[in-house]
Enzyme design. Structure first.
Site, PDB file in Angstrom:
ATOM      1  N   ASN A   1      -9.360   2.756  -7.022  1.00  0.00           N
ATOM      2  CA  ASN A   1      -9.425   1.696  -6.019  1.00  0.00           C
ATOM      3  C   ASN A   1     -10.315   2.054  -4.838  1.00  0.00           C
ATOM      4  O   ASN A   1     -10.284   1.382  -3.816  1.00  0.00           O
ATOM      5  CB  ASN A   1      -8.010   1.374  -5.512  1.00  0.00           C
ATOM      6  CG  ASN A   1      -7.700  -0.102  -5.591  1.00  0.00           C
ATOM      7  OD1 ASN A   1      -8.388  -0.842  -6.284  1.00  0.00           O
ATOM      8  ND2 ASN A   1      -6.663  -0.544  -4.895  1.00  0.00           N
TER       9      ASN A   1
ATOM     10  N   ASN B   1     -10.722  -2.931  -2.739  1.00  0.00           N
ATOM     11  CA  ASN B   1      -9.514  -2.129  -2.586  1.00  0.00           C
ATOM     12  C   ASN B   1      -8.329  -3.061  -2.363  1.00  0.00           C
ATOM     13  O   ASN B   1      -7.977  -3.390  -1.226  1.00  0.00           O
ATOM     14  CB  ASN B   1      -9.679  -1.158  -1.419  1.00  0.00           C
ATOM     15  CG  ASN B   1      -8.466  -0.255  -1.261  1.00  0.00           C
ATOM     16  OD1 ASN B   1      -7.673  -0.096  -2.191  1.00  0.00           O
ATOM     17  ND2 ASN B   1      -8.320   0.327  -0.077  1.00  0.00           N
TER      18      ASN B   1
ATOM     19  N   ARG C   1      -3.617  -3.264  -9.539  1.00  0.00           N
ATOM     20  CA  ARG C   1      -2.772  -2.546 -10.488  1.00  0.00           C
ATOM     21  C   ARG C   1      -2.143  -3.499 -11.509  1.00  0.00           C
ATOM     22  O   ARG C   1      -1.699  -3.075 -12.563  1.00  0.00           O
ATOM     23  CB  ARG C   1      -1.675  -1.783  -9.753  1.00  0.00           C
ATOM     24  CG  ARG C   1      -0.497  -2.638  -9.290  1.00  0.00           C
ATOM     25  CD  ARG C   1       0.527  -1.847  -8.496  1.00  0.00           C
ATOM     26  NE  ARG C   1       0.847  -0.585  -9.148  1.00  0.00           N
ATOM     27  CZ  ARG C   1       1.320   0.488  -8.499  1.00  0.00           C
ATOM     28  NH1 ARG C   1       1.509   0.424  -7.189  1.00  0.00           N
ATOM     29  NH2 ARG C   1       1.597   1.589  -9.143  1.00  0.00           N
TER      30      ARG C   1
ATOM     31  N   ASP D   1       2.572   5.251  -9.717  1.00  0.00           N
ATOM     32  CA  ASP D   1       1.713   5.712  -8.630  1.00  0.00           C
ATOM     33  C   ASP D   1       1.207   7.126  -8.923  1.00  0.00           C
ATOM     34  O   ASP D   1       1.847   7.895  -9.652  1.00  0.00           O
ATOM     35  CB  ASP D   1       2.489   5.711  -7.309  1.00  0.00           C
ATOM     36  CG  ASP D   1       2.730   4.305  -6.788  1.00  0.00           C
ATOM     37  OD1 ASP D   1       2.013   3.386  -7.228  1.00  0.00           O
ATOM     38  OD2 ASP D   1       3.638   4.124  -5.954  1.00  0.00           O
TER      39      ASP D   1
ATOM     40  N   ASP E   1       1.244   9.706  -7.161  1.00  0.00           N
ATOM     41  CA  ASP E   1       2.009  10.810  -6.583  1.00  0.00           C
ATOM     42  C   ASP E   1       3.435  10.904  -7.123  1.00  0.00           C
ATOM     43  O   ASP E   1       4.249  11.658  -6.599  1.00  0.00           O
ATOM     44  CB  ASP E   1       2.031  10.689  -5.054  1.00  0.00           C
ATOM     45  CG  ASP E   1       2.651   9.374  -4.595  1.00  0.00           C
ATOM     46  OD1 ASP E   1       2.831   8.469  -5.442  1.00  0.00           O
ATOM     47  OD2 ASP E   1       2.951   9.244  -3.395  1.00  0.00           O
TER      48      ASP E   1
ATOM     49  N   GLU F   1       3.313  -5.329  -3.128  1.00  0.00           N
ATOM     50  CA  GLU F   1       2.947  -5.844  -4.453  1.00  0.00           C
ATOM     51  C   GLU F   1       4.079  -5.659  -5.449  1.00  0.00           C
ATOM     52  O   GLU F   1       4.250  -6.459  -6.373  1.00  0.00           O
ATOM     53  CB  GLU F   1       1.662  -5.166  -4.937  1.00  0.00           C
ATOM     54  CG  GLU F   1       1.818  -3.832  -5.646  1.00  0.00           C
ATOM     55  CD  GLU F   1       2.159  -2.674  -4.696  1.00  0.00           C
ATOM     56  OE1 GLU F   1       2.321  -1.557  -5.193  1.00  0.00           O
ATOM     57  OE2 GLU F   1       2.272  -2.902  -3.473  1.00  0.00           O
ATOM     58  N   ASP F   2       4.893  -4.614  -5.267  1.00  0.00           N
ATOM     59  CA  ASP F   2       6.017  -4.380  -6.171  1.00  0.00           C
ATOM     60  C   ASP F   2       7.112  -5.430  -5.971  1.00  0.00           C
ATOM     61  O   ASP F   2       7.726  -5.914  -6.930  1.00  0.00           O
ATOM     62  CB  ASP F   2       6.585  -2.973  -5.981  1.00  0.00           C
ATOM     63  CG  ASP F   2       6.780  -2.624  -4.508  1.00  0.00           C
ATOM     64  OD1 ASP F   2       6.481  -3.474  -3.639  1.00  0.00           O
ATOM     65  OD2 ASP F   2       7.220  -1.498  -4.230  1.00  0.00           O
TER      66      ASP F   2
ATOM     67  N   ARG G   1       8.697  -4.660   4.979  1.00  0.00           N
ATOM     68  CA  ARG G   1       9.167  -5.054   3.635  1.00  0.00           C
ATOM     69  C   ARG G   1      10.138  -6.224   3.731  1.00  0.00           C
ATOM     70  O   ARG G   1      10.143  -7.105   2.867  1.00  0.00           O
ATOM     71  CB  ARG G   1       9.828  -3.864   2.952  1.00  0.00           C
ATOM     72  CG  ARG G   1       8.953  -2.623   2.842  1.00  0.00           C
ATOM     73  CD  ARG G   1       8.051  -2.662   1.661  1.00  0.00           C
ATOM     74  NE  ARG G   1       8.722  -2.316   0.433  1.00  0.00           N
ATOM     75  CZ  ARG G   1       8.135  -2.237  -0.759  1.00  0.00           C
ATOM     76  NH1 ARG G   1       6.840  -2.496  -0.855  1.00  0.00           N
ATOM     77  NH2 ARG G   1       8.804  -1.924  -1.840  1.00  0.00           N
TER      78      ARG G   1
END
Length: 735
Positions: A507, A534, A539, A555, A557, A644-645, A690
């Site tokens: 990205n 970006n 995803r 992800d 990480d 986005e999740d 959030r």
């Protein structure tokens, strides 16, 4: 019409002619050049030129119109525009005489298979029916008396609804269905014999084939026929007074009698006390039923019988016992059930008035054809009692459980809001029913017509109960510049038996990804895709490189998951292929202080979201996220680089009405060894952002689709005192 336009054009040209002291010539570019002159001897010559130019202009206009019509070929284009329903002054009158033939009588044996020409539909490549509305005309008899009444406000709204719908076409040559601009809603407004002659003059009449009439009050005194008394030949009738003897099943459409007073009865919430068990508010009911109700009222105090007051006012009703005046139809909001009897006609205004008030209708009409009964299951929303058993009314209603009543009431209100709250809804539903007849392959099923979206439990993927294992999954890793953790993650993924491919979504547009030779070597292919912008939504893009049904979104990480945990997560997804199956979970709660939805990450037994930083799902959801997500949601995600999740959880839950599946025990993600004094304030800000996402997405979707559940999937024999060699997934739950 064209002739009138031509005359107007000529007049316009004449008004623009220059004065006597000017003359004009045509240049090679057909523009007009003004030349000043003061020669009086040239005056006669100038007039002749003026006349010649006017004649040439008229001829040119005729040629242009003819060419345009030829080019158009009857397929819309420039010559076909939406008709205007506004009255036209000095409209030409069409004289209807007794010498004209009448339309054929209504064909009582019509069915969809022999009175409807389906070949007119779809021949232009449309995947929907196309509806043509005849232009408004003024019809008079030999004595200059109008043959057809001026259209009513309701019929005007019907025509306007059709013209502004997706089904409308201005081109009669491609029309599947034809709507006459003749108001047939009320039998009292129709001069039957002369109106039948008008129908015969319609240019596309063809004995009524593929024509549709709307009628809400059929028949006249004293017989009150349940069908419009008009020679409609093979036309479809959308009527409100059908009984089972006159309704042509699969051909006609049963509609309700629209009541403008229903708006006064509408309730937003079904909460609140309803002191009356049942109300009878219908006017002029049969004396037999009236006496039955009086006998029941003598035994039951929860029955309220209303009738017209001494002064006639539809918005008032009086208790026949005490003469107490009630505001109507708002009094219906105080009753659980409302009676609908047979009157002079089958269709009754009280049906929609009761439904608007959230009052469950009790239908006491033998042989009635309920509105849209071919698609609506009225047993889910109404109580039916045979006329001979009216005396069982109170015992029947008292025998309905509280839970059943709530279901009936909720369905009643939902049906009203969806299909009956306006004339626009009624007409749109009528056309939708015909659409499903013509194109059954795209038609709605029972659940679509009868179950609210928040009650459906659907699997849009049409997959087997358990997805096959041999295909494996594709790991899609969203990364920007964390190369070290990306390499560690790929090494761990390479140890998962069911991994089929790794796709790295790079990205970062300012920096090229590392060459593939620098990536860890694993036994499965690795594909690197560099995005053009970006955006977090990248995803969830349906890349053609994703060849498996299952996707692991992860992800770069998330390096703490073991190969056993990932393999087990894939096994769980195979059991629930239409769900999000993931590891980190969250929930949503309602905040009574801010009166908004709140995002909550506390570790409780209840979850409603799994984060797509480590989750399995079907690749169909990528396609739907890209093409079917509300645009304001995608813009919110990409503008704020967050949530986005949550958006993906909303999308899946909105379609399936199912909660996600959490896999394996609770586990710390990110870096549990990190120590930072600023983490607390950062976490509070993160939770606030959030929470804003959850509240905004709820408004964008029009409802809260997330479903909470207390469920977690663990492997068989997990933590049971069995030897490790008997357990398939040993390395689960370790930090």
């Amino acid at each position: 019409m064209h002739i009138m336009q031509k005359k107007l054009k000529v007049a316009k040209i004449r008004n623009e002619l220059p004065g006597c002291n000017n003359r004009f010539t045509l240049t090679s570019s057909s523009s007009i050049k003004i030349i000043s002159t003061k020669n009086p001897q040239a005056k006669d010559l100038d007039y002749f030129k003026y006349f010649l130019i006017i004649v040439l202009a008229v001829i040119l206009l005729l040629v242009i119109l003819t060419v345009l019509q030829f080019i158009d070929g009857g397929h819309g284009g420039l010559l076909y525009k939406k008709i205007s329903l506004q009255p036209v002054r000095n409209a030409p009158e069409i004289i209807i005489t007794n010498n004209l033939p009448e339309s054929l009588p209504t064909n009582e044996n019509c069915s969809y298979w022999d009175c409807f020409n389906v070949f007119r539909c779809g021949r232009t490549g449309h995947d929907r029916i196309t509806v043509y509305v005849y232009p408004l005309e003024k019809y008079v008899d030999e004595n200059d008396i109008p043959v057809t009444e001026t259209i009513s406000k309701e019929y005007y709204e019907i025509l306007d609804t059709i013209i502004n719908s997706n089904y409308y076409t201005a081109n009669p040559n491609e029309a599947c269905l034809f709507i006459p601009s003749i108001d047939t809603l009320n039998q009292d407004r129709i001069r039957s014999q002369l109106t039948a002659k008008v129908l015969e003059r319609l240019p596309y009449w063809s004995n009524g084939t593929n024509h549709l009439f709307f009628n809400m009050l059929a028949g006249m005194a004293p017989e009150f026929s349940p069908v419009i008394e008009l020679n409609t030949a093979n036309a479809i009738i959308a009527g409100a007074d059908f009984d089972t003897y006159t309704f042509r099943t699969g051909f006609d459409v049963s509609i309700p009698v629209y009541s403008p007073f229903a708006k006064l009865a509408e309730v937003k919430s079904l909460q609140g006390e309803r002191p009356w068990l049942v109300i009878s508010s219908q006017l002029s009911i049969d004396p037999y039923f009236h006496q039955e109700l009086l006998d029941l009222q003598a035994l039951h105090s929860k029955l309220l019988i209303l009738d017209i007051c001494e002064y006639h006012n539809y918005s008032k009703r009086c208790d026949i016992e005490t003469d107490k005046v009630y505001k109507y139809p708002r009094i219906l909001q105080k009753s659980k059930y409302c009676l609908v009897f047979r009157g002079e006609r089958m269709g009754q205004l009280v049906l929609l008035e009761a439904m608007a008030a959230g009052c469950v209708p009790v239908i006491i009409m033998d042989g009635v054809v309920m509105p849209f009964s071919n698609v609506i299951d009225w047993k889910r929303a109404a109580v039916f009692i045979m006329e001979d058993y009216t005396n069982t009314l109170m015992s029947t209603l008292n025998g309905i459980s509280k839970e059943k009543y709530k279901q009936l009431q909720k369905q009643t209100k939902w049906l009203y809001d969806k299909y009956f709250s306006s004339l626009k809804s009624i007409i749109a539903t009528t056309l939708d029913i015909i659409q499903d007849r013509v194109y059954p392959q795209w038609g709605r099923i029972y659940d679509d017509w009868n179950i609210a979206s928040d009650e459906k439990s659907t699997n849009p993927l049409f997959l087997p109960i358990t997805a096959p294992r041999n295909e494996g999954f594709t790991a899609v890793i969203l990364t920007y510049d964390r190369v070290a953790s990306l390499y560690k993650l790929i090494e761990k993924l390479g140890k998962v038996p069911s991994l089929a491919k790794v796709i790295v979504v790079w990205n970062n547009q300012r920096k090229a990804p590392p060459p593939i030779s620098n990536f860890p070597f694993i036994q499965k292919p690795i594909k690197i895709i560099q995005t053009k912008a970006n955006k977090l939504s990248n995803r969830f893009y349906p890349f053609e490189e994703i060849e498996t049904e299952a996707i692991l979104s992860i992800d770069d990480d998330i390096i703490m998951l073991t190969a056993d945990e990932l393999e087990f997560g894939y096994e769980v997804w195979r059991e629930f292929p239409d769900r999000l199956v993931g590891f980190p979970s969250r929930t949503h709660i309602w905040d009574n202080v801010t009166l908004s939805w709140k995002y909550e990450s506390e570790w409780t037994n209840e979850i409603s979201m799994v984060l797509t930083g480590a989750a399995f799902y079907h690749k169909y959801w990528n396609y739907l996220y890209t093409t079917g997500m509300p645009p304001e949601v995608k813009d919110w995600v990409d503008d704020r680089m967050n949530c986005e999740d949550i958006a993906m959880n909303f999308l899946v839950a909105n379609v399936t009405n199912k909660p996600p599946i959490k896999v394996a025990p609770k586990k710390k993600f990110k870096c549990p060894e990190c120590v930072n004094n600023e983490m607390l304030s950062a976490d509070l800000g993160h939770m606030f952002e959030r929470s804003k996402c959850v509240d905004f997405f709820t408004k964008a979707f029009g409802r809260m689709p997330l479903r909470s559940v207390e469920f977690r999937a663990d492997p068989v024999l997990y933590k049971d005192p069995f030897p490790e060699k008997l357990k398939r997934f040993n390395d689960i739950g370790s930090l």
